[in-house]
Design a protein around this motif. Structure first.
Motif, short mmCIF file in Angstrom:
data_model
loop_
_atom_site.label_atom_id
_atom_site.label_comp_id
_atom_site.label_asym_id
_atom_site.label_seq_id
_atom_site.Cartn_x
_atom_site.Cartn_y
_atom_site.Cartn_z
N ARG A 1 0.87 -1.18 0.00
CA ARG A 1 0.00 0.00 0.00
C ARG A 1 0.91 1.23 0.00
NH1 ARG A 1 -5.34 1.51 3.01
NH2 ARG A 1 -5.07 3.73 3.43
N VAL A 2 0.86 1.99 -1.07
CA VAL A 2 1.72 3.16 -1.23
C VAL A 2 0.86 4.41 -1.25
CG1 VAL A 2 3.35 4.35 -2.74
CG2 VAL A 2 3.49 1.86 -2.47
N GLY A 3 1.25 5.39 -0.44
CA GLY A 3 0.51 6.65 -0.38
C GLY A 3 1.37 7.82 -0.82
N LEU A 4 0.73 8.86 -1.32
CA LEU A 4 1.42 10.07 -1.75
C LEU A 4 0.83 11.28 -1.03
CD1 LEU A 4 1.46 9.53 -5.64
CD2 LEU A 4 3.32 9.06 -4.02
N LEU A 5 1.67 11.98 -0.29
CA LEU A 5 1.28 13.28 0.24
C LEU A 5 1.80 14.31 -0.77
CD1 LEU A 5 0.28 15.21 2.49
CD2 LEU A 5 2.61 15.16 3.37
N TYR A 6 0.90 15.10 -1.33
CA TYR A 6 1.31 16.04 -2.37
C TYR A 6 0.56 17.35 -2.24
CZ TYR A 6 -3.02 14.46 -4.66
OH TYR A 6 -4.34 14.15 -4.95
N LEU A 7 1.11 18.37 -2.87
CA LEU A 7 0.53 19.71 -2.88
C LEU A 7 0.15 20.10 -4.29
CD1 LEU A 7 3.13 21.58 -0.60
CD2 LEU A 7 1.01 20.47 0.11
N THR A 8 -0.98 20.77 -4.42
CA THR A 8 -1.39 21.33 -5.71
C THR A 8 -1.66 22.82 -5.52
OG1 THR A 8 -3.72 20.79 -5.32
CG2 THR A 8 -2.40 19.18 -6.54
N VAL A 9 -1.50 23.56 -6.59
CA VAL A 9 -1.78 24.99 -6.55
C VAL A 9 -3.29 25.19 -6.46
CG1 VAL A 9 -1.64 27.15 -7.85
CG2 VAL A 9 0.29 25.56 -7.85
N ASN A 10 -3.69 26.13 -5.64
CA ASN A 10 -5.11 26.48 -5.54
C ASN A 10 -5.52 27.21 -6.81
OD1 ASN A 10 -7.67 27.25 -4.88
ND2 ASN A 10 -7.13 28.26 -2.95
N ARG A 11 -6.05 26.46 -7.75
CA ARG A 11 -6.33 27.01 -9.07
C ARG A 11 -7.57 27.90 -9.10
NH1 ARG A 11 -5.31 20.85 -10.62
NH2 ARG A 11 -3.02 20.91 -10.60
N GLU A 12 -8.35 27.87 -8.03
CA GLU A 12 -9.55 28.68 -7.99
C GLU A 12 -9.29 30.05 -7.36
OE1 GLU A 12 -12.55 26.52 -5.97
OE2 GLU A 12 -12.61 24.87 -7.44
N ALA A 13 -8.13 30.23 -6.74
CA ALA A 13 -7.81 31.51 -6.10
C ALA A 13 -7.26 32.49 -7.11
CB ALA A 13 -6.81 31.29 -4.97
N ASP A 14 -7.32 33.78 -6.77
CA ASP A 14 -6.72 34.81 -7.62
C ASP A 14 -5.21 34.63 -7.64
OD1 ASP A 14 -9.23 35.86 -8.01
OD2 ASP A 14 -9.05 37.27 -6.33
N ALA A 15 -4.58 35.16 -8.66
CA ALA A 15 -3.15 34.97 -8.84
C ALA A 15 -2.35 35.48 -7.65
CB ALA A 15 -2.68 35.66 -10.12
N ASP A 16 -2.79 36.62 -7.06
CA ASP A 16 -2.04 37.19 -5.95
C ASP A 16 -2.35 36.51 -4.62
OD1 ASP A 16 -4.61 38.09 -5.88
OD2 ASP A 16 -4.11 40.15 -5.30
N GLN A 17 -3.32 35.59 -4.61
CA GLN A 17 -3.70 34.89 -3.39
C GLN A 17 -3.51 33.38 -3.50
OE1 GLN A 17 -7.78 36.13 -2.82
NE2 GLN A 17 -7.17 37.99 -1.72
N ALA A 18 -2.90 32.95 -4.60
CA ALA A 18 -2.75 31.51 -4.83
C ALA A 18 -1.89 30.87 -3.75
CB ALA A 18 -2.14 31.27 -6.20
N GLY A 19 -2.26 29.69 -3.31
CA GLY A 19 -1.50 28.94 -2.33
C GLY A 19 -1.53 27.46 -2.66
#
Length: 325
Positions: free
Chosen positions: A39-57
Protein backbone atom coordinates in the motif's frame (compact mmCIF):
# COMPACT_ATOMS: atom_id res chain seq x y z
CA UNK A 1 18.67 15.51 -44.88
CA UNK A 2 19.40 18.20 -42.26
CA UNK A 3 15.90 19.69 -42.34
CA UNK A 4 14.06 16.45 -41.37
CA UNK A 5 16.48 15.97 -38.45
CA UNK A 6 15.91 19.53 -37.25
CA UNK A 7 12.18 18.99 -37.51
CA UNK A 8 12.38 15.86 -35.35
CA UNK A 9 14.45 17.69 -32.72
CA UNK A 10 11.98 20.54 -32.57
CA UNK A 11 9.03 18.20 -32.26
CA UNK A 12 10.60 16.01 -29.56
CA UNK A 13 8.70 16.49 -26.31
CA UNK A 14 6.51 19.27 -27.65
CA UNK A 15 3.09 19.31 -26.07
CA UNK A 16 3.93 16.44 -23.71
CA UNK A 17 5.28 18.43 -20.77
CA UNK A 18 2.87 19.43 -18.02
CA UNK A 19 3.76 22.81 -16.43
CA UNK A 20 4.86 22.60 -12.80
CA UNK A 21 1.92 24.76 -11.78
CA UNK A 22 -0.37 21.98 -12.95
CA UNK A 23 1.49 19.10 -11.35
CA UNK A 24 1.28 17.51 -7.91
CA UNK A 25 4.36 18.31 -5.82
CA UNK A 26 5.00 15.11 -3.86
CA UNK A 27 6.32 15.83 -0.35
CA UNK A 28 6.25 12.36 1.24
CA UNK A 29 5.76 8.78 0.13
CA UNK A 30 4.29 6.26 2.58
CA UNK A 31 4.54 2.48 2.32
CA UNK A 32 2.76 -0.28 4.21
CA UNK A 33 3.80 -3.85 3.45
CA UNK A 34 0.74 -6.07 3.74
CA UNK A 35 0.93 -9.89 3.55
CA UNK A 36 0.21 -10.18 -0.17
CA UNK A 37 0.49 -6.62 -1.40
CA UNK A 38 1.89 -3.14 -0.90
CA UNK A 39 0.00 0.00 0.00
CA UNK A 40 1.72 3.16 -1.23
CA UNK A 41 0.51 6.65 -0.38
CA UNK A 42 1.42 10.07 -1.75
CA UNK A 43 1.28 13.28 0.24
CA UNK A 44 1.31 16.04 -2.37
CA UNK A 45 0.53 19.71 -2.88
CA UNK A 46 -1.39 21.33 -5.71
CA UNK A 47 -1.78 24.99 -6.55
CA UNK A 48 -5.11 26.48 -5.54
CA UNK A 49 -6.33 27.01 -9.07
CA UNK A 50 -9.55 28.68 -7.99
CA UNK A 51 -7.81 31.51 -6.10
CA UNK A 52 -6.72 34.81 -7.62
CA UNK A 53 -3.15 34.97 -8.84
CA UNK A 54 -2.04 37.19 -5.95
CA UNK A 55 -3.70 34.89 -3.39
CA UNK A 56 -2.75 31.51 -4.83
CA UNK A 57 -1.50 28.94 -2.33
CA UNK A 58 -0.88 25.22 -2.03
CA UNK A 59 -3.47 22.65 -1.01
CA UNK A 60 -2.30 19.37 0.60
CA UNK A 61 -3.77 16.04 -0.52
CA UNK A 62 -3.20 12.39 0.27
CA UNK A 63 -3.94 9.51 -2.09
CA UNK A 64 -2.99 5.86 -1.96
CA UNK A 65 -3.04 2.74 -4.07
CA UNK A 66 -2.40 -0.97 -3.58
CA UNK A 67 -0.68 -3.55 -5.71
CA UNK A 68 1.26 -6.79 -5.68
CA UNK A 69 4.48 -4.81 -6.31
CA UNK A 70 5.72 -1.43 -5.16
CA UNK A 71 5.58 -0.15 -8.72
CA UNK A 72 1.97 -1.25 -9.22
CA UNK A 73 0.88 0.28 -5.91
CA UNK A 74 2.60 3.58 -6.73
CA UNK A 75 1.01 3.76 -10.16
CA UNK A 76 -2.40 3.15 -8.60
CA UNK A 77 -1.73 5.90 -6.05
CA UNK A 78 -0.89 8.27 -8.89
CA UNK A 79 -4.14 7.31 -10.64
CA UNK A 80 -6.09 7.86 -7.43
CA UNK A 81 -4.66 11.36 -7.13
CA UNK A 82 -5.86 12.30 -10.59
CA UNK A 83 -2.76 14.44 -10.95
CA UNK A 84 0.59 14.31 -12.72
CA UNK A 85 3.14 13.84 -9.90
CA UNK A 86 6.44 15.71 -9.59
CA UNK A 87 8.89 13.84 -7.35
CA UNK A 88 12.03 15.99 -7.46
CA UNK A 89 11.11 17.85 -4.24
CA UNK A 90 10.25 14.71 -2.29
CA UNK A 91 12.69 13.99 0.55
CA UNK A 92 10.70 11.71 2.87
CA UNK A 93 9.77 8.02 2.84
CA UNK A 94 7.68 6.73 5.75
CA UNK A 95 7.27 2.99 6.34
CA UNK A 96 4.23 2.04 8.40
CA UNK A 97 4.35 -0.94 10.73
CA UNK A 98 7.02 -3.64 10.85
CA UNK A 99 7.75 -4.85 7.32
CA UNK A 100 9.17 -8.32 6.64
CA UNK A 101 12.81 -7.99 5.62
CA UNK A 102 12.13 -9.36 2.12
CA UNK A 103 9.36 -6.80 1.56
CA UNK A 104 11.52 -3.97 2.89
CA UNK A 105 14.31 -4.93 0.46
CA UNK A 106 11.82 -4.69 -2.42
CA UNK A 107 10.88 -1.17 -1.31
CA UNK A 108 14.53 -0.10 -1.17
CA UNK A 109 15.30 -1.80 -4.48
CA UNK A 110 12.48 0.04 -6.23
CA UNK A 111 13.22 3.53 -4.95
CA UNK A 112 16.99 3.21 -5.36
CA UNK A 113 17.11 1.61 -8.80
CA UNK A 114 13.95 2.60 -10.63
CA UNK A 115 13.79 6.26 -9.65
CA UNK A 116 17.22 7.73 -9.10
CA UNK A 117 15.88 11.14 -8.04
CA UNK A 118 14.47 9.60 -4.88
CA UNK A 119 17.53 7.82 -3.52
CA UNK A 120 18.23 10.75 -1.18
CA UNK A 121 14.92 10.33 0.62
CA UNK A 122 15.20 10.19 4.40
CA UNK A 123 13.48 6.99 5.49
CA UNK A 124 11.62 6.61 8.78
CA UNK A 125 9.27 4.08 10.35
CA UNK A 126 6.16 4.51 12.49
CA UNK A 127 3.60 2.20 14.08
CA UNK A 128 0.73 4.13 12.51
CA UNK A 129 0.61 6.95 9.99
CA UNK A 130 -0.79 10.33 11.04
CA UNK A 131 -4.38 11.07 10.08
CA UNK A 132 -4.71 12.34 6.51
CA UNK A 133 -5.73 15.79 7.75
CA UNK A 134 -2.59 16.01 9.90
CA UNK A 135 -0.09 14.48 7.48
CA UNK A 136 0.93 17.69 5.73
CA UNK A 137 1.87 19.47 8.97
CA UNK A 138 3.67 16.34 10.19
CA UNK A 139 5.72 16.16 6.98
CA UNK A 140 6.75 19.82 7.38
CA UNK A 141 7.88 19.20 10.96
CA UNK A 142 9.66 16.01 9.91
CA UNK A 143 11.63 17.84 7.21
CA UNK A 144 12.87 20.26 9.91
CA UNK A 145 13.53 17.39 12.33
CA UNK A 146 15.93 15.68 9.89
CA UNK A 147 18.23 18.70 10.01
CA UNK A 148 18.61 18.87 13.78
CA UNK A 149 21.90 17.86 15.45
CA UNK A 150 22.20 14.38 17.00
CA UNK A 151 19.21 13.15 14.99
CA UNK A 152 19.90 9.81 13.32
CA UNK A 153 18.82 9.92 9.67
CA UNK A 154 18.96 7.07 7.19
CA UNK A 155 18.46 7.54 3.47
CA UNK A 156 17.41 5.08 0.82
CA UNK A 157 20.94 4.77 -0.56
CA UNK A 158 22.26 3.71 2.89
CA UNK A 159 20.73 0.23 2.72
CA UNK A 160 22.11 -2.92 1.16
CA UNK A 161 20.49 -6.37 0.84
CA UNK A 162 23.25 -8.03 2.90
CA UNK A 163 23.35 -5.47 5.70
CA UNK A 164 21.33 -5.05 8.87
CA UNK A 165 18.68 -2.41 8.24
CA UNK A 166 18.14 0.18 10.96
CA UNK A 167 15.10 2.45 10.63
CA UNK A 168 14.63 5.49 12.87
CA UNK A 169 11.28 4.92 14.59
CA UNK A 170 9.00 7.91 15.15
CA UNK A 171 5.96 8.65 17.25
CA UNK A 172 3.00 10.09 15.38
CA UNK A 173 0.66 10.60 18.35
CA UNK A 174 2.43 13.72 19.63
CA UNK A 175 2.21 17.38 18.63
CA UNK A 176 5.88 17.45 17.64
CA UNK A 177 8.02 14.88 15.85
CA UNK A 178 9.62 12.64 18.47
CA UNK A 179 11.93 9.65 18.24
CA UNK A 180 10.67 6.33 19.57
CA UNK A 181 13.94 4.50 19.03
CA UNK A 182 14.95 2.25 16.15
CA UNK A 183 13.44 -0.67 14.30
CA UNK A 184 16.14 -3.22 13.46
CA UNK A 185 15.60 -5.58 10.52
CA UNK A 186 18.36 -8.22 10.47
CA UNK A 187 19.23 -10.01 7.25
CA UNK A 188 18.17 -13.21 9.02
CA UNK A 189 16.01 -13.61 12.08
CA UNK A 190 13.24 -11.61 13.69
CA UNK A 191 13.07 -7.83 13.77
CA UNK A 192 13.33 -6.04 17.10
CA UNK A 193 13.02 -2.53 18.52
CA UNK A 194 15.60 -0.47 20.41
CA UNK A 195 13.74 2.08 22.50
CA UNK A 196 15.08 2.94 25.96
CA UNK A 197 18.70 2.61 24.82
CA UNK A 198 18.23 4.48 21.52
CA UNK A 199 20.21 7.56 22.57
CA UNK A 200 23.18 5.47 23.66
CA UNK A 201 22.87 3.30 20.55
CA UNK A 202 23.37 6.47 18.50
CA UNK A 203 26.54 7.14 20.52
CA UNK A 204 27.85 3.67 19.63
CA UNK A 205 27.09 4.41 15.98
CA UNK A 206 29.04 7.67 16.20
CA UNK A 207 25.94 9.77 15.53
CA UNK A 208 25.36 11.27 18.97
CA UNK A 209 27.81 13.02 21.30
CA UNK A 210 25.50 14.24 24.05
CA UNK A 211 23.27 12.57 26.64
CA UNK A 212 21.29 13.80 29.62
CA UNK A 213 20.93 11.86 32.86
CA UNK A 214 18.38 12.19 35.65
CA UNK A 215 18.78 10.48 39.02
CA UNK A 216 16.87 10.60 42.29
CA UNK A 217 19.22 13.15 43.86
CA UNK A 218 20.47 15.01 40.81
CA UNK A 219 21.39 14.91 37.17
CA UNK A 220 23.77 16.17 34.50
CA UNK A 221 24.61 16.34 30.83
CA UNK A 222 27.53 14.45 29.31
CA UNK A 223 29.11 16.08 26.26
CA UNK A 224 31.89 15.08 23.87
CA UNK A 225 30.99 11.39 24.04
CA UNK A 226 33.41 9.39 21.94
CA UNK A 227 34.27 5.70 21.43
CA UNK A 228 37.66 4.12 20.78
CA UNK A 229 38.36 0.42 20.24
CA UNK A 230 41.04 -1.89 21.62
CA UNK A 231 41.16 -5.42 20.12
CA UNK A 232 43.24 -8.23 21.62
CA UNK A 233 43.75 -11.88 20.75
CA UNK A 234 44.94 -14.67 23.05
CA UNK A 235 42.68 -17.67 23.45
CA UNK A 236 39.91 -15.76 21.64
CA UNK A 237 39.39 -12.37 20.04
CA UNK A 238 38.12 -9.70 22.40
CA UNK A 239 37.32 -6.05 22.01
CA UNK A 240 37.22 -3.31 24.63
CA UNK A 241 35.25 -0.14 23.94
CA UNK A 242 36.64 2.92 25.68
CA UNK A 243 33.96 5.58 26.18
CA UNK A 244 35.02 9.10 27.15
CA UNK A 245 32.87 12.10 28.00
CA UNK A 246 32.71 15.41 29.86
CA UNK A 247 30.16 15.96 32.62
CA UNK A 248 28.52 19.40 32.74
CA UNK A 249 25.25 21.15 33.65
CA UNK A 250 25.21 19.42 37.04
CA UNK A 251 22.02 19.55 39.10
CA UNK A 252 21.22 18.25 42.59
CA UNK A 253 23.25 17.20 45.59
CA UNK A 254 25.39 14.36 44.25
CA UNK A 255 29.14 14.71 44.71
CA UNK A 256 31.50 14.54 41.74
CA UNK A 257 32.40 10.91 42.43
CA UNK A 258 28.78 9.93 43.07
CA UNK A 259 27.72 11.54 39.79
CA UNK A 260 30.47 9.81 37.82
CA UNK A 261 29.52 6.47 39.37
CA UNK A 262 25.82 6.95 38.66
CA UNK A 263 26.42 7.90 35.01
CA UNK A 264 28.86 5.02 34.51
CA UNK A 265 26.41 2.54 36.02
CA UNK A 266 23.62 3.78 33.74
CA UNK A 267 25.81 3.59 30.62
CA UNK A 268 27.08 0.12 31.52
CA UNK A 269 23.51 -1.12 31.99
CA UNK A 270 22.46 0.26 28.60
CA UNK A 271 25.49 -1.28 26.92
CA UNK A 272 24.77 -4.69 28.46
CA UNK A 273 21.16 -4.52 27.24
CA UNK A 274 22.14 -3.49 23.71
CA UNK A 275 24.86 -6.12 23.48
CA UNK A 276 22.48 -8.83 24.68
CA UNK A 277 19.72 -7.81 22.25
CA UNK A 278 21.88 -7.28 19.16
CA UNK A 279 24.81 -9.67 19.49
CA UNK A 280 23.96 -12.44 21.95
CA UNK A 281 20.31 -12.93 21.00
CA UNK A 282 20.37 -12.04 17.29
CA UNK A 283 24.04 -12.05 16.17
CA UNK A 284 23.35 -8.68 14.52
CA UNK A 285 26.43 -6.48 14.10
CA UNK A 286 24.59 -3.19 14.44
CA UNK A 287 27.59 -1.21 15.68
CA UNK A 288 30.22 -2.51 13.21
CA UNK A 289 32.27 -4.32 15.84
CA UNK A 290 33.14 -6.87 13.13
CA UNK A 291 35.07 -4.20 11.24
CA UNK A 292 37.40 -3.51 14.16
CA UNK A 293 38.08 -7.23 14.64
CA UNK A 294 38.81 -7.55 10.93
CA UNK A 295 41.21 -4.59 10.99
CA UNK A 296 43.16 -6.22 13.82
CA UNK A 297 43.65 -9.55 12.04
CA UNK A 298 41.41 -10.35 9.11
CA UNK A 299 42.55 -13.96 8.72
CA UNK A 300 42.03 -14.85 12.39
CA UNK A 301 38.72 -12.99 12.51
CA UNK A 302 37.29 -14.66 9.40
CA UNK A 303 38.18 -18.09 10.76
CA UNK A 304 36.71 -17.31 14.19
CA UNK A 305 33.55 -15.78 12.69
CA UNK A 306 32.70 -19.12 11.07
CA UNK A 307 31.98 -20.59 14.50
CA UNK A 308 28.38 -21.07 15.53
CA UNK A 309 28.75 -18.41 18.21
CA UNK A 310 31.41 -15.75 17.79
CA UNK A 311 30.00 -13.14 20.15
CA UNK A 312 30.07 -14.47 23.69
CA UNK A 313 29.26 -12.63 26.95
CA UNK A 314 32.93 -11.71 27.45
CA UNK A 315 33.78 -10.91 23.81
CA UNK A 316 32.92 -7.22 24.25
CA UNK A 317 33.58 -5.05 27.30
CA UNK A 318 33.04 -1.37 28.03
CA UNK A 319 35.43 0.93 29.88
CA UNK A 320 34.05 4.35 30.87
CA UNK A 321 36.24 7.40 31.46
CA UNK A 322 34.42 10.53 32.55
CA UNK A 323 35.75 13.90 33.65
CA UNK A 324 34.17 17.12 34.88
CA UNK A 325 34.01 19.90 32.34
Amino acid sequence: MILPILALICLCGCGATTPLSQRAMVKMVTVHCEPQQYRVGLLYLTVNREADADQAGSIPHYAYGTGETVSEALVNAEKASGETPFYAQNELLMVEGTPPRASFDKVIEYFSEEHFSRTNMAIFCCDKLPESSEMSDYAKDLAIYTGQPNVVVRRVYDYGPDETALLPLLRTDTETVQSDGFLVLPVKGESFVISKQAEFAAVLMGENKKMKFHFQNGGCTVNELAISHDVTYKDQMRQKLILTGAICEVEGKLSEEELKAAVAEDLQKQFNELYAACYLANDTDLFAFDWWFSCYNQRVFQAARQAERFYLPDTMTLQIKLHME
